[in-house]
Structure formats: structure tokens, C-alpha cells
Design a protein around this motif. Structure first.
Motif, PDB file in Angstrom:
ATOM      1  N   ALA A 164       7.392  11.093  -2.422  1.00  0.00           N
ATOM      2  CA  ALA A 164       6.325  12.049  -2.117  1.00  0.00           C
ATOM      3  C   ALA A 164       5.488  12.340  -3.352  1.00  0.00           C
ATOM      4  O   ALA A 164       4.275  12.535  -3.268  1.00  0.00           O
ATOM      5  CB  ALA A 164       6.929  13.335  -1.563  1.00  0.00           C
TER       6      ALA A 164
ATOM      7  N   MET B 122       3.348   8.624  -4.334  1.00  0.00           N
ATOM      8  CA  MET B 122       2.249   8.027  -3.584  1.00  0.00           C
ATOM      9  C   MET B 122       0.872   8.626  -3.903  1.00  0.00           C
ATOM     10  O   MET B 122      -0.115   7.884  -3.969  1.00  0.00           O
ATOM     11  CB  MET B 122       2.533   8.064  -2.092  1.00  0.00           C
ATOM     12  CG  MET B 122       3.714   7.176  -1.681  1.00  0.00           C
ATOM     13  SD  MET B 122       3.639   5.492  -2.375  1.00  0.00           S
ATOM     14  CE  MET B 122       2.227   4.836  -1.475  1.00  0.00           C
ATOM     15  N   PRO B 123       0.735   9.930  -4.150  1.00  0.00           N
ATOM     16  CA  PRO B 123      -0.575  10.404  -4.608  1.00  0.00           C
ATOM     17  C   PRO B 123      -1.012   9.739  -5.903  1.00  0.00           C
ATOM     18  O   PRO B 123      -2.198   9.425  -6.092  1.00  0.00           O
ATOM     19  CB  PRO B 123      -0.361  11.912  -4.775  1.00  0.00           C
ATOM     20  CG  PRO B 123       0.699  12.243  -3.780  1.00  0.00           C
ATOM     21  CD  PRO B 123       1.634  11.063  -3.833  1.00  0.00           C
TER      22      PRO B 123
ATOM     23  N   MET C 262      -2.251   6.308  -5.123  1.00  0.00           N
ATOM     24  CA  MET C 262      -3.612   6.354  -4.579  1.00  0.00           C
ATOM     25  C   MET C 262      -4.637   6.488  -5.700  1.00  0.00           C
ATOM     26  O   MET C 262      -5.738   5.943  -5.621  1.00  0.00           O
ATOM     27  CB  MET C 262      -3.762   7.521  -3.600  1.00  0.00           C
ATOM     28  CG  MET C 262      -2.941   7.394  -2.343  1.00  0.00           C
ATOM     29  SD  MET C 262      -3.337   5.920  -1.383  1.00  0.00           S
ATOM     30  CE  MET C 262      -1.695   5.222  -1.180  1.00  0.00           C
TER      31      MET C 262
ATOM     32  N   VAL D 119       1.549   8.396   2.814  1.00  0.00           N
ATOM     33  CA  VAL D 119       1.543   9.520   1.862  1.00  0.00           C
ATOM     34  C   VAL D 119       2.447  10.588   2.482  1.00  0.00           C
ATOM     35  O   VAL D 119       1.997  11.403   3.288  1.00  0.00           O
ATOM     36  CB  VAL D 119       0.121  10.063   1.620  1.00  0.00           C
ATOM     37  CG1 VAL D 119       0.143  11.131   0.517  1.00  0.00           C
ATOM     38  CG2 VAL D 119      -0.838   8.946   1.240  1.00  0.00           C
TER      39      VAL D 119
ATOM     40  N   PRO E 267       1.165  14.898   1.208  1.00  0.00           N
ATOM     41  CA  PRO E 267      -0.113  15.012   0.496  1.00  0.00           C
ATOM     42  C   PRO E 267      -0.178  16.300  -0.322  1.00  0.00           C
ATOM     43  O   PRO E 267       0.369  17.327   0.102  1.00  0.00           O
ATOM     44  CB  PRO E 267      -1.151  15.045   1.629  1.00  0.00           C
ATOM     45  CG  PRO E 267      -0.439  14.566   2.847  1.00  0.00           C
ATOM     46  CD  PRO E 267       0.998  14.921   2.662  1.00  0.00           C
TER      47      PRO E 267
ATOM     48  N   VAL F 240      -7.831   9.177   3.070  1.00  0.00           N
ATOM     49  CA  VAL F 240      -6.892   9.371   1.968  1.00  0.00           C
ATOM     50  C   VAL F 240      -7.689   9.307   0.670  1.00  0.00           C
ATOM     51  O   VAL F 240      -8.384   8.316   0.411  1.00  0.00           O
ATOM     52  CB  VAL F 240      -5.777   8.316   1.977  1.00  0.00           C
ATOM     53  CG1 VAL F 240      -4.785   8.589   0.847  1.00  0.00           C
ATOM     54  CG2 VAL F 240      -5.048   8.316   3.326  1.00  0.00           C
TER      55      VAL F 240
ATOM     56  N   VAL G  18      -2.347   2.714   4.777  1.00  0.00           N
ATOM     57  CA  VAL G  18      -3.634   3.108   4.209  1.00  0.00           C
ATOM     58  C   VAL G  18      -4.464   1.831   4.099  1.00  0.00           C
ATOM     59  O   VAL G  18      -4.089   0.899   3.392  1.00  0.00           O
ATOM     60  CB  VAL G  18      -3.474   3.763   2.828  1.00  0.00           C
ATOM     61  CG1 VAL G  18      -4.837   3.985   2.180  1.00  0.00           C
ATOM     62  CG2 VAL G  18      -2.729   5.091   2.952  1.00  0.00           C
TER      63      VAL G  18
ATOM     64  N   GLY H  35      -4.386  11.457  -3.226  1.00  0.00           N
ATOM     65  CA  GLY H  35      -3.330  11.716  -2.256  1.00  0.00           C
ATOM     66  C   GLY H  35      -3.655  12.765  -1.234  1.00  0.00           C
ATOM     67  O   GLY H  35      -2.948  12.884  -0.212  1.00  0.00           O
ATOM     68  N   ASP H  36      -4.699  13.567  -1.446  1.00  0.00           N
ATOM     69  CA  ASP H  36      -5.129  14.499  -0.405  1.00  0.00           C
ATOM     70  C   ASP H  36      -5.491  13.722   0.856  1.00  0.00           C
ATOM     71  O   ASP H  36      -6.034  12.609   0.786  1.00  0.00           O
ATOM     72  CB  ASP H  36      -6.353  15.304  -0.857  1.00  0.00           C
ATOM     73  CG  ASP H  36      -6.014  16.408  -1.848  1.00  0.00           C
ATOM     74  OD1 ASP H  36      -4.823  16.725  -2.014  1.00  0.00           O
ATOM     75  OD2 ASP H  36      -6.956  16.954  -2.451  1.00  0.00           O
ATOM     76  N   VAL H  37      -5.201  14.308   1.988  1.00  0.00           N
ATOM     77  CA  VAL H  37      -5.517  13.687   3.281  1.00  0.00           C
ATOM     78  C   VAL H  37      -6.422  14.624   4.069  1.00  0.00           C
ATOM     79  O   VAL H  37      -6.146  15.825   4.173  1.00  0.00           O
ATOM     80  CB  VAL H  37      -4.238  13.374   4.082  1.00  0.00           C
ATOM     81  CG1 VAL H  37      -4.584  12.887   5.492  1.00  0.00           C
ATOM     82  CG2 VAL H  37      -3.398  12.318   3.355  1.00  0.00           C
TER      83      VAL H  37
END
Length: 290
Positions: free
Chosen positions: A35, A38-39, A42, A71, A74, A131, A185, A236-238
Motif C-alpha cells: 500500500a 504503489m503510490p 505511480m 493501488v 490511495p 490514477v 492501471v 497514487g491519488d485516485v
């Protein structure tokens, strides 16, 4: 490129032959959990594209393993309010967005668990999701804003209706498991026009939602400009782009919901309700009329 995250925390690229493990492209990224990782992945996706392509061309494809959300948690999960014309030739509604709990995210082939809260109904909402791949604030509402997108994915925004104690509430979208994401993604080079994508959702094979992102009231650059006027986006924000409400219907125990966005992929989840509640099958015509 179609980037996925496996249940055993490997990063992969989907190919015609299956999945190629590309974790080595991100070996230097420090993290505590997937967790957290992954941000950060990205955030470096564009600059490491050459290395990723090398790994894909030299690697061996394996059958696609079990996946988690690309993600899993996020930093921020942001949703557009409405955002579709619903077939009406009218002035645009006032633009609005809201935050949902990042802990509501779950992955492909997972189970959406309906909570024991009293609710009028639990709806599915199939949505295009963005993403974010770089830090951004006060973006213009034009095509240049698209540069901050790492990729696109599918999202089902599950909504508990009628649980607000005083007036309407959005908290019914933040229950655990209520935001399935994935399976991959998909980078922008594989999505020529995000405003011309067909979105469909079925429940147990029965057609429900079927609409085009061309019906958006506020297009993707306008969404990015609006939200960055209020807050800084980070990798990583969705962002969920809203849904067309004409095909919404109930989710209930034992259902299998499957959504597809053309060129992006198919996301399927099961539904479990410990209370075994039941609603009318098919499209919620009362919601469609509203």
C-alpha cells in the motif's frame, strides 16, 4: 502498458501472453507495505518506462495470477458528484466532489460485504477512475492537465442509500470493500480519448449500466482543475469521474457484478450480505427518473 499488482505483492505488466513480472524496475523504492509502495511506483512510472519495456521484452509471461487493487490504499480517494448529463439537454449542474475512505478500496474478484446498517438500497456505480502520477496544484482546465495522470482504471463505487441521520450523506460510500478498483492501471498512451469510452456493468449477466464517457458534464481536465483548486494531488491519488445513473440497480447477497470500460479492462466482484436483504432486481427506475 497495463500495470497490475499481484496478491503476493509482485508488480506485473499484462501482455497478450499473460503477465510479466517487472518488479525489478522498482527494486530501489523503499516501502513498508504494498500500500505504501504503489503510490511511489505511480510517481516514477513515466521515467522508468524504458526499463519496464526492457523487462517486458526479455521476460517470460506467466498466467495472470490473483490480483489485488493496483493501488491498494490511495493517499486520497476522491469522487465526482453526479457529473453526467443523464441524456438531458440542459445547463451543466454545479460541479462538486467529495472524499471517500481509502480503506474502502478492494481488488478484482474480491467480495463486497454489505454492512449491517439500515439502508434503503445498495447501488452499484460503474466509473472511470484516474490514477495520479505526479504532484499537482491549481491545474488549468485544458489538455495540459492530463500530464499528471499515471493511468486509468475501472472502479465500482458502491453506495448505501438512505443511511444519513439528517439529510443526504456521502458516508455510505466509505464502508470497507465499497470501492473495487482494477484490474490494471492502463497508461494514457493506450487510451487515445478518455471522453469516448463505453462503460458497461452487468449483475449476474443481466445488463444494467451502459453509457459513454462522452456524456460527462465536466471532462477529465475540468475535473483535475477543479479538485486541484482545493487540494494538492500526489502520486497514487485516485479520482472517480462520476457515473450515469440511468442503469443503477441493487447489489445483494450472492450477486456477481462485472463492469467493463473499453480499452481499459473488466473488473468483477462478488457481493455478500450477512443479513440476506432483498430488493427488486433489474434497473432502479425510480432512481433513473430522479
Amino acid at each position: 502498458m497495463r500495470l497490475v499488482l499481484t496478491k503476493d505483492d509482485r508488480i506485473g505488466a499484462l501482455t497478450d501472453g499473460g503477465m510479466v513480472d517487472i518488479s525489478a524496475a522498482f527494486d530501489d523504492i523503499r516501502y513498508r507495505t504494498a500500500a505504501d509502495r504503489m503510490p511511489r511506483v505511480m510517481g516514477v512510472l513515466k521515467e522508468r518506462r524504458g526499463r519496464i519495456d526492457e523487462l517486458v521484452s526479455s521476460g517470460s509471461a506467466e498466467p495472470v495470477p490473483a490480483l489485488q487493487a493496483p493501488v491498494p490504499r490511495p493517499p486520497k480517494l476522491i469522487a465526482a458528484f453526479g457529473n453526467y448529463r443523464e441524456g438531458w439537454d440542459r445547463e451543466r449542474q454545479i460541479q462538486d466532489m467529495f472524499l471517500e475512505s481509502p480503506d474502502s478500496v478492494t481488488g478484482p474478484d474480491s467480495t463486497v460485504v454489505l454492512p449491517n446498517h439500515e439502508a434503503e438500497i445498495f447501488h452499484h456505480e460503474a466509473e472511470l477512475a484516474l490514477v495520479i502520477g505526479q504532484r499537482a496544484k491549481d491545474l488549468p482546465a485544458d489538455a495540459s492537465a492530463l500530464d499528471v495522470i499515471a493511468g486509468y482504471t475501472c472502479a465500482v463505487d458502491v453506495s448505501a442509500r438512505g443511511i444519513g441521520r439528517v439529510g443526504p450523506s456521502r458516508i455510505g460510500k466509505s464502508f470497507d470493500t465499497f470501492t473495487p478498483l482494477g484490474p490494471a492501471v492502463v497508461t494514457p498512451d493506450e487510451v487515445p480519448d478518455a471522453q469516448n469510452l463505453r462503460v458497461t456493468l452487468t449483475v449476474n449477466g443481466e445488463g444494467r449500466q451502459d453509457y459513454s464517457t462522452a456524456d460527462m458534464e465536466y471532462q477529465v481536465p475540468e475535473i483535475l482543475s477543479f479538485i486541484t483548486g482545493f487540494m494538492t494531488l500526489v502520486p497514487g491519488d485516485v479520482i472517480l469521474c462520476g457515473t450515469q445513473h440511468q442503469g443503477l440497480g441493487a447489489l445483494q447477497d450472492g450477486d456477481r457484478a462485472e463492469m467493463t470500460i473499453e480499452t481499459i479492462g473488466t473488473l468483477a466482484v462478488d457481493v455478500q450480505d450477512p443479513l440476506k436483504r432483498e430488493w427488486s432486481r433489474g434497473i432502479d427506475e425510480a432512481m433513473a427518473a430522479r
